[in-house]
Design an enzyme around this catalytic site. Structure first.
Site, PDB file in Angstrom:
ATOM      1  CB  SER A   1      -4.448  46.284  22.354  1.00  0.00           C
ATOM      2  OG  SER A   1      -5.080  45.516  22.974  1.00  0.00           O
TER       3      SER A   1
ATOM      4  CD  GLU B   1      14.102  46.401  10.277  1.00  0.00           C
ATOM      5  OE1 GLU B   1      13.167  46.344  11.440  1.00  0.00           O
ATOM      6  OE2 GLU B   1      15.136  47.138  10.453  1.00  0.00           O
ATOM      7  CB  SER B   2       7.825  42.485  10.388  1.00  0.00           C
ATOM      8  OG  SER B   2       7.855  42.184   9.057  1.00  0.00           O
TER       9      SER B   2
ATOM     10  CG  HIS C   1      -3.401  41.690  22.525  1.00  0.00           C
ATOM     11  ND1 HIS C   1      -3.361  43.091  21.470  1.00  0.00           N
ATOM     12  CD2 HIS C   1      -2.803  41.456  21.071  1.00  0.00           C
ATOM     13  CE1 HIS C   1      -3.832  43.229  20.020  1.00  0.00           C
ATOM     14  NE2 HIS C   1      -2.919  42.148  19.801  1.00  0.00           N
TER      15      HIS C   1
ATOM     16  CB  CYS D   1      11.158  40.451   6.750  1.00  0.00           C
ATOM     17  SG  CYS D   1      10.899  42.200   6.580  1.00  0.00           S
TER      18      CYS D   1
END
Lengths: 144, 144
Positions: free
Chosen positions: B55, B62-63, B68, B83
């Site tokens: 994981s 930007e996010s 996984h 974004c």
């Protein structure tokens, strides 16, 4: 068909803007949401934007939770991605809807990894070296 | 209506199982995917599962990107959440499809934060104290 992961896309509209711009509260609520959902918290990373807004990820042994906030619009995009049968991602979503004082939420559940496994469920696999850096009672006290 | 974020739900089926269980390659590919998409990498966290699986999250200004993996099924669930208008999340998805040698991918784009903003686009907000801990050329060299 069996899905390996459950993924909630949580749209938090019309939240308390002050909370959405408070990194300490946002961090504490996200970690507590993971704990409420019975996740094992491994770590977290939060940062702020200029002039406002917060992004953060809580890494759990069972996948992750993330948040991106736009306080100027009273909005946050939350994701709760879990695997295994013990976790209740909806509990985390409900917890966050409540804590961010969201009056216009929506939740979409996406099943991730819809594979042909002859109906077999996959047991949750423990994360190697997984540690719980947060004391549950202390965390819950902090955000109550 | 304007969406604040673009979120790709990337299902990577029928991948190279060996790569899906190699944490160093998985980490390097995820970071490189972010860089390819012109994101500013702030940090990353990856961990392994017992007996197999990885994981990981790459935090970008930007996010975020997350992965996984279930090597036993040749499957990985990837999310690319961005974004701003500069980033090309599809570039990251294409890069990962290629690097994980995925022969059966699917991508769903979800627009997050569809708010009534009178058609106004939101300029990307810089992350405070954002740093780039990875040298682009070195990272790309590592995974080539």
């Amino acid at each position: 068909m069996h899905a390996l992961g459950k993924h909630l896309l949580v749209e938090l509209r019309d939240c308390n803007k002050e909370i959405l711009n408070n990194i300490e509260k946002t961090r504490a609520y996200m970690v507590a949401a993971a704990i409420e959902a019975r996740a094992t918290v491994i770590g977290e990373h939060f940062h702020t934007f200029s002039p406002h807004g917060i992004s953060g990820v809580v890494i759990i042994a069972e996948s992750h939770l993330s948040i991106h906030t736009w306080p100027e619009y009273g909005y946050a995009a939350v994701d709760v991605f879990t695997c295994g049968d013990v976790l209740q991602p909806c509990v985390a979503a409900d917890y966050l809807i409540n804590k961010f004082q969201c009056t216009n939420p929506s939740v979409i559940e996406v099943k991730r990894g819809m594979l042909s496994l002859d109906g077999k469920a996959l047991p949750h696999k423990p994360a190697e070296g997984a540690a719980i850096p947060y004391d549950r009672s202390e965390e819950l006290q902090m955000v109550s």
